[in-house]
Motif scaffolding. Structure first.
Motif, short mmCIF file in Angstrom:
data_model
loop_
_atom_site.label_atom_id
_atom_site.label_comp_id
_atom_site.label_asym_id
_atom_site.label_seq_id
_atom_site.Cartn_x
_atom_site.Cartn_y
_atom_site.Cartn_z
N ASP A 128 10.13 -2.61 -1.55
CA ASP A 128 9.74 -1.64 -2.57
C ASP A 128 10.30 -2.02 -3.94
N ARG A 129 11.50 -2.59 -3.96
CA ARG A 129 12.09 -3.01 -5.22
C ARG A 129 11.27 -4.12 -5.87
N TYR A 130 10.85 -5.08 -5.09
CA TYR A 130 10.00 -6.15 -5.63
C TYR A 130 8.74 -5.57 -6.26
N TRP A 131 8.09 -4.65 -5.57
CA TRP A 131 6.86 -4.07 -6.14
C TRP A 131 7.17 -3.26 -7.39
N ARG A 132 8.27 -2.51 -7.39
CA ARG A 132 8.64 -1.71 -8.56
C ARG A 132 8.85 -2.59 -9.78
N LEU A 133 9.40 -3.78 -9.58
CA LEU A 133 9.68 -4.66 -10.69
C LEU A 133 8.48 -5.51 -11.11
N GLY B 198 0.84 -1.19 0.00
CA GLY B 198 0.00 0.00 0.00
C GLY B 198 0.87 1.24 0.00
N THR B 199 0.31 2.37 -0.39
CA THR B 199 1.10 3.60 -0.46
C THR B 199 1.37 4.20 0.91
N ARG B 200 0.49 3.94 1.87
CA ARG B 200 0.70 4.43 3.24
C ARG B 200 1.49 3.39 4.02
N ARG B 201 2.57 3.82 4.65
CA ARG B 201 3.41 2.91 5.41
C ARG B 201 2.70 2.45 6.68
N THR B 202 2.83 1.18 6.98
CA THR B 202 2.35 0.68 8.26
C THR B 202 3.46 0.82 9.30
N LYS B 203 3.11 0.59 10.56
CA LYS B 203 4.10 0.69 11.63
C LYS B 203 5.20 -0.36 11.44
N SER B 204 4.82 -1.59 11.06
CA SER B 204 5.84 -2.64 10.90
C SER B 204 6.74 -2.37 9.70
N GLU B 205 6.23 -1.69 8.69
CA GLU B 205 7.08 -1.30 7.56
C GLU B 205 8.04 -0.18 7.97
N ALA B 206 7.50 0.85 8.60
CA ALA B 206 8.31 2.02 8.96
C ALA B 206 9.41 1.67 9.95
N GLU C 76 5.95 -11.66 14.27
CA GLU C 76 5.92 -10.42 15.04
C GLU C 76 6.88 -9.38 14.48
N ARG C 77 8.04 -9.81 13.97
CA ARG C 77 9.07 -8.88 13.49
C ARG C 77 9.10 -8.77 11.97
N ASP C 78 8.07 -9.24 11.32
CA ASP C 78 8.01 -9.19 9.85
C ASP C 78 7.55 -7.82 9.38
N LEU C 79 8.22 -7.29 8.39
CA LEU C 79 7.79 -6.04 7.77
C LEU C 79 6.33 -6.09 7.32
N LEU C 80 5.87 -7.25 6.87
CA LEU C 80 4.50 -7.40 6.35
C LEU C 80 3.49 -7.71 7.45
N ARG C 81 3.91 -7.77 8.68
CA ARG C 81 3.05 -8.22 9.77
C ARG C 81 1.74 -7.45 9.87
N ASP C 82 1.82 -6.11 9.87
CA ASP C 82 0.62 -5.29 10.10
C ASP C 82 -0.40 -5.46 8.98
N ARG C 83 0.05 -5.54 7.75
CA ARG C 83 -0.90 -5.67 6.64
C ARG C 83 -1.63 -7.02 6.70
N ALA C 84 -0.90 -8.08 7.01
CA ALA C 84 -1.54 -9.40 7.08
C ALA C 84 -2.49 -9.48 8.27
N ALA C 85 -2.08 -8.90 9.41
CA ALA C 85 -2.95 -8.91 10.58
C ALA C 85 -4.21 -8.11 10.34
N GLU C 86 -4.09 -6.96 9.67
CA GLU C 86 -5.26 -6.15 9.33
C GLU C 86 -6.17 -6.88 8.36
N TYR C 87 -5.58 -7.59 7.42
CA TYR C 87 -6.34 -8.40 6.46
C TYR C 87 -7.20 -9.43 7.21
N ALA C 88 -6.58 -10.15 8.13
CA ALA C 88 -7.31 -11.16 8.89
C ALA C 88 -8.39 -10.52 9.77
N LYS C 89 -8.06 -9.39 10.39
CA LYS C 89 -9.00 -8.71 11.28
C LYS C 89 -10.23 -8.25 10.53
#
Length: 330
Positions: free
Chosen positions: A225-230, A203-211, A267-280
């Protein structure tokens, strides 16, 4: 610009190099040079599922039947990770994981490849994931199916899983095949559940786990970000519907019929917050979703150390989920 003047503009884990003139070099070597731990209890072979794109999948099945196995094994799909840019069913880390899945779940494991970016940008990988499930349907209705599937696979008990980018694929397959029309297209194949392992959402807005992700993390923000750019369609942002399930142009997931779903986060994954929000969000809409969080673990912990105790616990969680849902109970 001549090829001699071209310079490297992007690199992914030493196996993908993208140059300024648009040329791409892929190493034949995996980025995870670990030994394959094959004790001989699981048979495996390759099969083609898409002739047009020469795409292969790898089938695994337990060599020996146990009294508790029943007449046939459930089918468990595993889509590898790699940011849609790298990875293969042939990489030893994928091989080790699938050998464990087949042995411990007592399942026929299907590990498809898919087209990779930047040569093949999204939605190519998602379309290929769907094609691999449709291949199973073709086998189910064929008068001459693959002998392994005919002999060992219960196509009425199918589970779809994916790791990272593979988890993103699994999400889109859950949406595609969740409707009555989608389910009818697969009959007699019956999907009983989905396992999203640290799904690769953005997503364009950073989550806490990303930041707050450390720069030395296995998946850090720059590589993310590189993976998404490619891999994104050209001109798209990280709010594209293929990336952000809740983006401004994404379809509403509330009316979608989902089969039971297990979402795994670290818990320490950069993607943690997005996946947790998805499940929630899905759970708030009454969807049959379970969230399993692994304390202290970063992205891909079961790939980095597949024999660690957290990796063993993950296998137990997946096994429990499959055993609970294999007969269609929520």
């Amino acid at each position: 610009m001549s090829s001699s003047a071209a310079y490297e503009v992007d690199e992914c884990r030493g196996v993908l190099r993208v140059f300024s003139d648009g040329s791409i070099v892929r190493s034949p070597n995996p980025s995870f040079p670990v030994p394959v731990q094959d004790d001989g209890s699981v048979d495996w072979k390759d099969a083609q599922f898409d002739a047009a794109h020469d795409l292969q999948l790898r089938l695994y099945k337990p060599r020996y039947r146990l009294p508790s196995d029943g007449p046939k094994f459930p089918v468990f799909y595993y889509f590898h990770g790699g940011g849609f840019c790298i990875g293969s069913r042939t990489w030893p880390n994928c091989q080790n994981y699938c050998l464990r899945l087949a042995a411990e779940l007592r399942a026929v494991v299907v590990a498809p490849d898919y087209r990779l970016a930047p040569e093949h940008r999204l939605p190519a990988a998602i379309d290929d994931g769907a094609a691999s499930v449709e291949w199973l349907h073709r086998q189910a209705v064929s008068p001459d199916p693959d002998p392994w599937l005919a002999e060992a696979a219960d196509i009425g008990r199918v589970f779809i899983s994916g790791d990272s980018a593979g988890g993103n694929i699994a999400h889109h397959l859950a949406v595609r095949f969740g409707s009555a029309t989608g389910r009818a297209k697969l009959e007699p194949v019956r999907i009983r559940g989905f396992v999203h392992l640290m799904p690769f959402f953005g997503g364009t807005r950073r989550t806490k786990s990303e930041a707050e992700c450390p720069k030395d993390a296995f998946l850090n923000l720059e590589l993310n970000d590189r993976y998404w750019r490619l891999s994104l369609p050209r001109g798209a942002t990280a709010d594209h519907p293929l990336v952000n399930p809740f983006g401004p142009e994404s379809p509403n997931l509330e009316p979608v019929e989902f089969e039971p779903m297990l979402v795994v986060v670290g818990e320490r994954d950069l993607l943690r917050d997005r996946a947790a929000e998805y499940a929630k969000r899905l759970k708030e809409w009454g969807k049959p979703v379970e969230l399993a969080e692994f304390q202290g673990q970063q992205h891909g912990f079961f790939t980095i150390d597949p024999w660690s105790e957290p990796a063993n616990e993950l296998m137990r969680v997946i096994k429990r989920f499959v055993n609970e849902k294999r007969n269609g109970s929520n």
